[in-house]
Design an enzyme around this catalytic site. Structure first.
Site, PDB file in Angstrom:
ATOM      1  N   LEU A  85       0.786  -1.233   0.000  1.00 51.48           N
ATOM      2  CA  LEU A  85       0.000   0.000   0.000  1.00 51.48           C
ATOM      3  C   LEU A  85       0.822   1.289   0.000  1.00 51.48           C
ATOM      4  O   LEU A  85       0.249   2.375  -0.008  1.00 51.48           O
ATOM      5  CB  LEU A  85      -0.987  -0.022   1.173  1.00 51.48           C
ATOM      6  N   ILE A  88       5.618   3.435  -4.715  1.00 50.28           N
ATOM      7  CA  ILE A  88       7.014   3.036  -4.950  1.00 50.28           C
ATOM      8  C   ILE A  88       7.819   4.282  -5.339  1.00 50.28           C
ATOM      9  O   ILE A  88       7.477   4.959  -6.315  1.00 50.28           O
ATOM     10  CB  ILE A  88       7.088   1.959  -6.063  1.00 50.28           C
ATOM     11  N   HIS A 104      -4.024  -4.855  -9.215  1.00 47.55           N
ATOM     12  CA  HIS A 104      -5.049  -3.952  -8.688  1.00 47.55           C
ATOM     13  C   HIS A 104      -6.409  -4.640  -8.812  1.00 47.55           C
ATOM     14  O   HIS A 104      -6.712  -5.205  -9.872  1.00 47.55           O
ATOM     15  CB  HIS A 104      -5.037  -2.630  -9.461  1.00 47.55           C
TER      16      HIS A 104
HETATM   17  C1  GAR Z   1      -5.520  -7.766  -3.389  1.00 44.42           C
HETATM   18  O1  GAR Z   1      -6.882  -7.851  -3.712  1.00 44.42           O
HETATM   19  C2  GAR Z   1      -4.858  -6.706  -4.249  1.00 44.42           C
HETATM   20  O2  GAR Z   1      -5.407  -6.608  -5.532  1.00 44.42           O
HETATM   21  C3  GAR Z   1      -5.148  -5.468  -3.450  1.00 44.42           C
HETATM   22  O3  GAR Z   1      -4.936  -5.856  -2.122  1.00 44.42           O
HETATM   23  C4  GAR Z   1      -5.332  -7.225  -1.980  1.00 44.42           C
HETATM   24  C5  GAR Z   1      -4.282  -7.961  -1.201  1.00 44.42           C
HETATM   25  O4  GAR Z   1      -4.777  -9.209  -0.808  1.00 44.42           O
HETATM   26  N1  GAR Z   1      -4.293  -4.392  -3.835  1.00 44.42           N
HETATM   27  C6  GAR Z   1      -4.707  -3.122  -3.859  1.00 44.42           C
HETATM   28  O5  GAR Z   1      -5.821  -2.781  -3.514  1.00 44.42           O
HETATM   29  C7  GAR Z   1      -3.659  -2.142  -4.345  1.00 44.42           C
HETATM   30  N2  GAR Z   1      -4.238  -0.855  -4.614  1.00 44.42           N
HETATM   31  P1  GAR Z   1      -3.805 -10.322  -0.227  1.00 44.42           P
HETATM   32  O6  GAR Z   1      -2.980  -9.672   0.886  1.00 44.42           O
HETATM   33  O7  GAR Z   1      -4.703 -11.377   0.300  1.00 44.42           O
HETATM   34  O8  GAR Z   1      -2.941 -10.797  -1.343  1.00 44.42           O
END
Ligand code: GAR
Length: 189
Positions: A85, A88, A104
């Site tokens: 989050l 970078i 995403h």
């Molecule tokens: C995932 O759904 C990913 O796409 C999202 O966080 C989640 C992490 O899940 N990323 C974002 O929202 C980035 N903006 P996880 O920790 O179970 O892999």
């Protein structure tokens, strides 16, 4: 053998799928987990899998080459953002051109940008009355959710869907596609 570093801030279900995918593979391995949140589930996964992990600090991450040097030192070939989050920083983007990818949980350019993560994305998708959502895997540049798209996959949204059920559909797509795309990119390096 190529080295993958996974950056994650949360539960780490995508990290787990990528680790599983490369277990026993001679194409690549997850050799480092990078996390910015003490207590995040992904750190337990790293421990359980016997993969080295580091908890990064904000100041040196955004204002020094400390982590760039660490990734180079560990001979990392591909950086995979799996629910990471923090933005970078430019020095890291420049040190790994076309070698940092992000997933995403929506169809960018819709529902992206700062603050658009996890359940906020799915709530916004439902509130907007969208008929579909999905995933975007893209290269990372210096802006949030902005680099060149590598893959999009879609799911249908029905009137019965809630942010929770959309999250489930999107997560299924993530788990299906993210490891495959990581492998495809590694083979091209
Ligand atoms: C995932 O759904 C990913 O796409 C999202 O966080 C989640 C992490 O899940 N990323 C974002 O929202 C980035 N903006 P996880 O920790 O179970 O892999």
């Amino acid at each position: 053998m190529k080295n993958i570093a996974i950056f994650a801030s949360g539960a780490g279900s995508n990290a787990q799928k990528i680790i599983d995918h490369f277990r026993g593979s001679d194409k690549g391995r997850v050799s480092l987990i990078v996390c910015n949140k003490a207590g995040a589930g992904v750190l337990q996964i790293a421990e359980h899998e016997g993969i080295p992990s580091i908890l990064i600090e904000k100041e040196p991450f955004f204002h020094s080459d400390k982590y760039v040097l660490l990734l180079k030192d560990q001979q990392i070939d591909l950086v995979v953002l799996a629910g990471f989050l923090w933005k970078i920083p430019a020095n890291l983007v420049q040190a790994f051109p076309d070698r940092i990818i992000n997933i995403h949980p929506a169809l960018l350019p819709k529902f992206g940008g700062k603050g658009m993560y996890g359940h906020f994305v799915h709530e916004a998708v439902i509130a907007a009355g969208e008929k579909e959502s999905g995933i975007t895997i893209h290269f990372v540049n210096e802006k949030y959710d902005d680099g060149e798209t590598i893959l999009q996959e879609r799911c249908i949204i029905t009137p019965e869907d809630t942010p929770i059920t959309v999250a489930q559909k999107v997560q299924a797509l993530e788990h299906q596609w993210f490891p495959v795309i990581v492998e495809r990119l590694l083979s091209a390096l």
